[in-house]
Design a protein around this motif. Structure first.
Motif, PDB file in Angstrom:
ATOM      1  N   TYR A 128     -68.653 110.762 121.006  1.00 44.37           N
ATOM      2  CA  TYR A 128     -68.827 110.990 119.568  1.00 44.37           C
ATOM      3  C   TYR A 128     -67.812 112.041 119.138  1.00 44.37           C
ATOM      4  N   SER A 130     -65.991 113.424 115.832  1.00 42.78           N
ATOM      5  CA  SER A 130     -65.879 113.420 114.373  1.00 42.78           C
ATOM      6  C   SER A 130     -65.283 114.739 113.917  1.00 42.78           C
ATOM      7  N   GLY A 131     -65.446 115.043 112.638  1.00 44.21           N
ATOM      8  CA  GLY A 131     -64.920 116.290 112.110  1.00 44.21           C
ATOM      9  C   GLY A 131     -65.648 117.475 112.728  1.00 44.21           C
ATOM     10  N   GLY A 132     -66.974 117.492 112.555  1.00 42.69           N
ATOM     11  CA  GLY A 132     -67.768 118.632 112.987  1.00 42.69           C
ATOM     12  C   GLY A 132     -68.322 118.521 114.393  1.00 42.69           C
ATOM     13  N   ASP A 160     -57.698 118.418 111.170  1.00 39.44           N
ATOM     14  CA  ASP A 160     -57.590 118.733 109.733  1.00 39.44           C
ATOM     15  C   ASP A 160     -56.981 120.122 109.517  1.00 39.44           C
TER      16      ASP A 160
HETATM   17  P1  ATP Z   1     -69.735 114.716 111.237  1.00 35.51           P
HETATM   18  O1  ATP Z   1     -70.635 115.234 110.168  1.00 35.51           O
HETATM   19  O2  ATP Z   1     -70.398 113.731 112.113  1.00 35.51           O
HETATM   20  O3  ATP Z   1     -69.047 115.784 112.007  1.00 35.51           O
HETATM   21  P2  ATP Z   1     -67.516 114.130 109.514  1.00 35.51           P
HETATM   22  O4  ATP Z   1     -68.098 114.709 108.300  1.00 35.51           O
HETATM   23  O5  ATP Z   1     -66.413 114.841 110.138  1.00 35.51           O
HETATM   24  O6  ATP Z   1     -68.637 113.807 110.558  1.00 35.51           O
HETATM   25  P3  ATP Z   1     -66.415 111.469 109.899  1.00 35.51           P
HETATM   26  O7  ATP Z   1     -66.157 110.479 108.832  1.00 35.51           O
HETATM   27  O8  ATP Z   1     -67.213 111.028 111.055  1.00 35.51           O
HETATM   28  O9  ATP Z   1     -67.043 112.679 109.124  1.00 35.51           O
HETATM   29  O10 ATP Z   1     -65.020 111.994 110.469  1.00 35.51           O
HETATM   30  C1  ATP Z   1     -64.014 112.552 109.674  1.00 35.51           C
HETATM   31  C2  ATP Z   1     -62.939 113.073 110.599  1.00 35.51           C
HETATM   32  O11 ATP Z   1     -62.264 111.960 111.208  1.00 35.51           O
HETATM   33  C3  ATP Z   1     -61.876 113.894 109.906  1.00 35.51           C
HETATM   34  O12 ATP Z   1     -61.697 115.078 110.626  1.00 35.51           O
HETATM   35  C4  ATP Z   1     -60.612 113.015 109.985  1.00 35.51           C
HETATM   36  O13 ATP Z   1     -59.415 113.745 110.083  1.00 35.51           O
HETATM   37  C5  ATP Z   1     -60.871 112.205 111.228  1.00 35.51           C
HETATM   38  N1  ATP Z   1     -60.161 110.929 111.240  1.00 35.51           N
HETATM   39  C6  ATP Z   1     -60.290 109.891 110.391  1.00 35.51           C
HETATM   40  N2  ATP Z   1     -59.414 108.907 110.694  1.00 35.51           N
HETATM   41  C7  ATP Z   1     -58.708 109.328 111.789  1.00 35.51           C
HETATM   42  C8  ATP Z   1     -57.660 108.782 112.584  1.00 35.51           C
HETATM   43  N3  ATP Z   1     -57.140 107.592 112.318  1.00 35.51           N
HETATM   44  N4  ATP Z   1     -57.200 109.515 113.614  1.00 35.51           N
HETATM   45  C9  ATP Z   1     -57.719 110.724 113.895  1.00 35.51           C
HETATM   46  N5  ATP Z   1     -58.706 111.300 113.190  1.00 35.51           N
HETATM   47  C10 ATP Z   1     -59.200 110.610 112.144  1.00 35.51           C
END
Ligand code: ATP
Ligand code: FE2
Length: 323
Positions: A128, A130-132, A160
């Motif tokens: 998993y 993601s951002g956070g 980011d």
């Molecule tokens: P969570 O609350 O689960 O931590 P989130 O709010 O970060 O999730 P997500 O939509 O799951 O939301 O993920 C967003 C992240 O995914 C951002 O940091 C973005 O830069 C990254 N991201 C999106 N597309 C790509 C990609 N093609 N390659 C690398 N990172 C990506």
């Protein structure tokens, strides 16, 4: 019966509507896009403002009446307090006004359950990313347990933040991916795996301060951090003896990360799976589906116990539906 799932752990307000077979009838995502890093209060204000119009839009996309809803599921944590509280308030109001049960869902577990629904995997190790969040999770002894995780920031936040330093607009991940494709020059960056855990702050500092060409930095940042994730995922596979990897979270939209995990899986005789793009990122459908699975196992969340949990741990939940 239809299920509505409300997601609000971070910058995405998600509203999903599904039927009992898991067919997704609507899956709306409204994302707060700050020019600079996420301000929890502003993200929460965004969700509050978008909540009612998005609800209307979701019902009209799904083509159902709100009285057809039999269950309200919401993301109870982990996440940013103001965002969680805003969406939880909406969920309670909806459950009370429709007179249907409420169920609080662990967001990380929802990434697994939607993968089990929409791909052929059954008992995977979830990467998993993601951002956070950055975690490696698998089911053992009645719980989804965290086998490895980031010791500091999530990988997406790292991408980011690196992007912000180099004037790449938020979210940085997709732009970094495109730039990385234009390079094959590997710059030495601190590879940081500690046991089963990873850390990204050292590599963020090094890559942010480097004067190397941006495309080479993007390439090297991906190669190094994705190799770290692949290594800990492989170790979790070996440790648990499982032969399926599931990908979840926004960062797994990255083709290079998928490729590295797929190669690793293939080399060990395992298989890698990923849900379709919109179900990989934060979305309401995954919350709705997990809520439904929990509800079928006899669980529900009384209003008095529906408080949000910013640090809601994956392994706190007793996974009674998988016994
Ligand atoms: P969570 O609350 O689960 O931590 P989130 O709010 O970060 O999730 P997500 O939509 O799951 O939301 O993920 C967003 C992240 O995914 C951002 O940091 C973005 O830069 C990254 N991201 C999106 N597309 C790509 C990609 N093609 N390659 C690398 N990172 C990506
Ligand atoms: Fe997520």
């Amino acid at each position: 019966m239809y299920i509505i799932g409300l997601e609000g752990t971070a910058h995405t307000l998600g509203i999903g509507i599904l039927d009992e077979k898991g067919t997704v009838l609507a899956n709306l995502m409204k994302t707060y896009r700050p020019k600079e890093g996420i301000h929890p209060r502003e993200a929460a204000n965004h969700h509050a403002k978008e909540f009612l119009p998005s609800l209307e839009e979701a019902f009209s996309t799904a083509g159902i009446d709100r009285d057809d809803i039999g269950l309200v599921a919401f993301s109870q944590g982990p996440g940013l307090g103001p965002c969680l509280r805003t969406v939880a308030t909406g969920a309670r109001a909806l459950s009370l006004s429709l007179k249907v049960p409420l169920i609080g869902v662990n967001h990380c577990i929802a990434h697994i359950e939607i993968g089990r629904l929409t791909t052929d995997c059954d008992d995977p190790v979830l990467l998993y990313a993601s951002g956070g969040n950055t975690q490696v999770i698998a089911f053992t002894r009645g719980r989804y347990r965290v086998f490895g995780e980031t010791l500091d920031i999530g990988i997406g936040n790292m991408l980011d933040k690196f992007g912000r330093v180099h004037n790449i607009p938020f979210p940085g991940g997709p732009v970094i991916e495109k730039r990385a494709m234009k390079s094959d020059e590997l710059i030495d960056l601190p590879y940081s795996v500690k046991g089963m855990d990873v850390s990204f702050s050292g590599i963020l500092t090094a890559a942010s301060n480097s004067k190397a060409p941006l495309n080479d930095l993007c390439f090297s940042l991906q190669e190094t951090t994705f190799a770290m994730l692949t290594e800990v995922t492989e170790r979790a596979l070996a440790h648990t003896g499982k032969d399926e990897v599931l990908l979840g979270g926004g960062v797994v939209r990255n083709d290079r990360l998928r490729e590295m995990v797929e190669i690793m899986a293939e080399e060990r005789g395992a298989k890698a799976y990923a849900p379709p793009g919109p179900l990989c990122v934060d979305n309401g459908a995954m919350i709705g589906w997990t809520g439904y699975v929990m509800h079928e196992a006899g669980l529900k969340t009384p209003i008095a116990k529906s408080g949000v949990m910013q640090n809601f741990r994956t392994d706190e939940v007793d996974i009674t539906w998988r016994r």
